[in-house]
Write an enzyme that holds these catalytic residues in place. Structure first.
Site, PDB file in Angstrom:
ATOM      1  N   ARG A  40       0.699  -1.070  -0.032  1.00  0.00           N
ATOM      2  CA  ARG A  40       0.140   0.075   0.042  1.00  0.00           C
ATOM      3  C   ARG A  40       0.803   1.370  -0.010  1.00  0.00           C
ATOM      4  NH1 ARG A  40      -2.833  -1.248   4.764  1.00  0.00           N
ATOM      5  NH2 ARG A  40      -3.135   1.035   5.077  1.00  0.00           N
ATOM      6  N   ASN A  41       2.227   1.085   0.028  1.00  0.00           N
ATOM      7  CA  ASN A  41       2.976   2.398  -0.057  1.00  0.00           C
ATOM      8  C   ASN A  41       3.038   2.884  -1.492  1.00  0.00           C
ATOM      9  OD1 ASN A  41       5.620   4.023  -0.409  1.00  0.00           O
ATOM     10  ND2 ASN A  41       5.785   3.457   1.806  1.00  0.00           N
ATOM     11  N   ALA A  42       2.836   4.193  -1.503  1.00  0.00           N
ATOM     12  CA  ALA A  42       2.507   4.800  -3.020  1.00  0.00           C
ATOM     13  C   ALA A  42       3.854   4.869  -3.622  1.00  0.00           C
ATOM     14  CB  ALA A  42       1.788   6.212  -2.893  1.00  0.00           C
ATOM     15  N   SER A 141       4.975   8.826   1.114  1.00  0.00           N
ATOM     16  CA  SER A 141       4.348   7.592   0.374  1.00  0.00           C
ATOM     17  C   SER A 141       3.564   6.839   1.277  1.00  0.00           C
ATOM     18  CB  SER A 141       5.170   7.229  -0.651  1.00  0.00           C
ATOM     19  OG  SER A 141       6.498   6.597   0.056  1.00  0.00           O
TER      20      SER A 141
END
Length: 164
Positions: A40-42, A141
């Site tokens: 889920r880290n952008a 992020s």
């Protein structure tokens, strides 16, 4: 008792123009042995948009190679710290990375970008007066900073292009 998290080696080339600094890899990244491994880290979707390469769909080694070929480098402001979980707020007994040493090895460096507030606080303190590169604070992020992906992409793009 908190475990001591040990960060990764920097990823860069002599042609690195933009160095992106996080705080310290989270649990998912440390387990995977990869920067920004939490699904889920952008970070990788943001960098895909900025580089024009589908970094998300590539194996890790290829992601890094394309990132570096696009002029970006990666590292963290901390070499290690005690931390329970992945949140920056849980960091205790930090040991700084040799940021000045790395910056001095990057002749093409134009911008040092901090991924999140903790990274910026620590990194700015250690780099003050030691670099001519532009220092830029980026929106985190991390999935802990819930903002729409499009907003994160635009925040990174505008700051890296110098138009806050």
């Amino acid at each position: 008792m908190n475990e001591r998290a040990i960060g990764f080696a920097p990823e860069y080339t002599p042609d690195t123009r933009v160095l992106i600094l996080g705080s310290l890899p989270g649990v998912a990244s440390l387990r995977a042995g990869q920067y920004y491994a939490h699904p889920r880290n952008a970070f990788w979707p943001v960098m895909s948009a900025l580089t024009g390469h589908d970094l998300v769909g590539k194996p890790y080694a290829e992601r890094l190679a394309l990132l570096k070929a696009s002029g970006f480098g990666l590292w963290d402001v901390l070499a290690s710290a005690e931390r329970s979980g992945s949140l920056d707020a849980a960091i205790r007994s930090p040991e700084a990375a040799d940021l000045v040493g790395l910056v001095n090895r990057l002749p093409c460096l134009e911008t040092i970008a901090f991924n999140g507030a903790k990274s910026a606080r620590i990194g700015r303190r250690f780099l003050a007066g030691h670099t001519r590169a532009r220092l830029v604070d980026l929106p985190s992020s991390s999935p802990a900073h819930a903002r729409p992906l499009a907003e994160k992409i635009e925040g990174w793009r505008s700051r890296l292009q110098g138009s806050d």
